[in-house]
Design a protein around this motif. Structure first.
Motif, PDB file in Angstrom:
ATOM      1  N   ALA A   1      -3.856   6.841   0.257  1.00 60.34           N
ATOM      2  CA  ALA A   1      -2.979   6.966  -0.912  1.00 60.34           C
ATOM      3  C   ALA A   1      -2.350   8.348  -1.011  1.00 60.34           C
ATOM      4  O   ALA A   1      -1.263   8.509  -1.573  1.00 60.34           O
ATOM      5  N   THR A   2      -3.013   9.366  -0.462  1.00 61.89           N
ATOM      6  CA  THR A   2      -2.505  10.738  -0.551  1.00 61.89           C
ATOM      7  C   THR A   2      -1.546  11.085   0.581  1.00 61.89           C
ATOM      8  O   THR A   2      -1.035  12.210   0.627  1.00 61.89           O
TER       9      THR A   2
ATOM     10  N   PRO B   1       3.185  11.045  -3.349  1.00 60.88           N
ATOM     11  CA  PRO B   1       2.560  10.541  -2.130  1.00 60.88           C
ATOM     12  C   PRO B   1       2.674   9.031  -2.023  1.00 60.88           C
ATOM     13  O   PRO B   1       3.149   8.345  -2.942  1.00 60.88           O
ATOM     14  N   LEU B   2       2.176   8.498  -0.921  1.00 61.40           N
ATOM     15  CA  LEU B   2       2.310   7.077  -0.627  1.00 61.40           C
ATOM     16  C   LEU B   2       1.706   6.194  -1.716  1.00 61.40           C
ATOM     17  O   LEU B   2       2.253   5.137  -2.043  1.00 61.40           O
TER      18      LEU B   2
ATOM     19  N   THR C   1       3.056   1.611  -5.453  1.00 58.09           N
ATOM     20  CA  THR C   1       2.685   1.027  -6.743  1.00 58.09           C
ATOM     21  C   THR C   1       3.822   1.222  -7.738  1.00 58.09           C
ATOM     22  O   THR C   1       4.632   0.334  -7.967  1.00 58.09           O
ATOM     23  N   ARG C   2       3.906   2.386  -8.332  1.00 56.81           N
ATOM     24  CA  ARG C   2       4.898   2.662  -9.377  1.00 56.81           C
ATOM     25  C   ARG C   2       6.323   2.457  -8.880  1.00 56.81           C
ATOM     26  O   ARG C   2       7.191   1.970  -9.627  1.00 56.81           O
ATOM     27  N   LEU C   3       6.601   2.837  -7.607  1.00 55.72           N
ATOM     28  CA  LEU C   3       7.964   2.752  -7.078  1.00 55.72           C
ATOM     29  C   LEU C   3       8.120   1.629  -6.054  1.00 55.72           C
ATOM     30  O   LEU C   3       9.073   1.637  -5.266  1.00 55.72           O
TER      31      LEU C   3
ATOM     32  N   THR D   1       5.199  -4.666   6.636  1.00 56.89           N
ATOM     33  CA  THR D   1       5.308  -3.219   6.499  1.00 56.89           C
ATOM     34  C   THR D   1       4.723  -2.747   5.168  1.00 56.89           C
ATOM     35  O   THR D   1       4.047  -1.721   5.096  1.00 56.89           O
ATOM     36  N   LEU D   2       4.971  -3.500   4.119  1.00 55.83           N
ATOM     37  CA  LEU D   2       4.374  -3.166   2.824  1.00 55.83           C
ATOM     38  C   LEU D   2       2.844  -3.297   2.873  1.00 55.83           C
ATOM     39  O   LEU D   2       2.119  -2.470   2.304  1.00 55.83           O
TER      40      LEU D   2
END
Length: 284
Positions: free
Chosen positions: A237-238, A190-191, A196-198, A228-229
């Motif tokens: 987050a989901t 998910p977003l 974060t990780r990606l 945009t970020l």
């Protein structure tokens, strides 16, 4: 409303509840459910609606909201063949190519490019849910028609805005939804994980969209990727995009009209979009 999925169902149902005259174009089980049970938004009581099986049966209309998924197999000329005289087509798809494809059929003077924002889920025939985020539609085109459409949508609870620079907004939306949708499907995440990780990969994908837009003459702002970020950071987050969910479920999807469109428009201008090319090759 041509298409009664997530966007067509939510926008159309909201317009009906606000007292506007709306006709839904649907097929199969969806048409049967709309006629016999009505349209259900979240857990609210069903809304009685007017539904027919084809655009030719709709009668005179001011605006056709094109809310179908545009896949590699979508025949837009056939879909819009019975467009009533004088009617305009409002575009909702997450694609930098669909406005020009619609205009090739009906003419730019009858095309209203638009951008939808919000997480709407089509959960079954005649059933739509909303899961947070904005409820908005930015649209451009013929001023008189756009003004009426914006007023109607605002009265229905949709934050609608007329924009002279709508093509800029189309590309800004693509920078968000195309990148998060394809990367989310590839990573099956998910977003919250994408931002974060990606995050480095997500930003690199957005930079490819930015370069492609600029090469095609679209005047994006200097801080478009950063904005945009930041928008992604504010979303649930989901959250997952409809393209992400469709790809993982094996349903017809918009990979070609979203990622493929970036690849094609980049190739015409000699722009390196190797990450988009990779996503298109692996997910396709």
């Amino acid at each position: 409303m041509v298409g009664v999925g997530a966007v067509g169902g939510w926008f159309g149902g909201s317009l009906v509840r606000a007292g506007h005259d709306v006709v839904f174009i649907a097929r199969g089980e969806t048409l049967d459910v709309l006629r016999t049970e009505g349209l259900r938004l979240n857990d609210d009581p069903p809304i009685p609606v007017d539904a027919v099986g084809s655009l030719a049966e709709a009668g005179p209309v001011d605006v056709v909201l094109l809310a179908v998924k545009v896949t590699a197999a979508t025949d837009l000329p056939a879909l819009l063949d019975a467009l009533p005289a004088g009617a305009h087509v409002a575009v909702t798809q997450n694609s930098v190519e669909v406005p020009s494809r619609v205009a090739a059929v009906v003419g730019w003077e009858r095309t209203l490019p638009g951008v939808v924002r919000g997480y709407y889920h089509h959960t079954g025939p005649g059933r739509v849910e909303f899961h947070g985020g904005p409820v908005s539609y930015d649209v451009g085109g013929e001023e008189r028609v756009v003004g009426k459409l914006v007023a109607a949508l605002n009265s229905a609870g949709v934050d609608a805005t007329a924009r002279d620079d709508i093509i800029v907004d189309v590309w800004e939306k693509a920078m968000y939804v195309t990148t998060t949708g394809a990367l989310g499907a590839l990573a099956q995440a998910p977003l919250g994980e994408l931002r974060t990780r990606l995050r480095p990969t997500l930003e690199a994908l957005m930079r490819e969209v930015e370069s492609t837009a600029r090469a095609n003459g679209v005047p994006l702002s200097d801080d478009v990727v950063e904005r945009t970020l930041e928008f992604a950071d504010r979303m649930p987050a989901t959250a997952t995009s409809s393209m992400h969910r469709d790809l993982l479920a094996g349903r017809p999807h918009e990979l070609d009209s979203q990622v493929g469109a970036i690849c094609r428009m980049a190739a015409r201008q000699g722009v390196d979009v190797r990450l988009h090319d990779l996503l298109l090759g692996v997910l396709g």
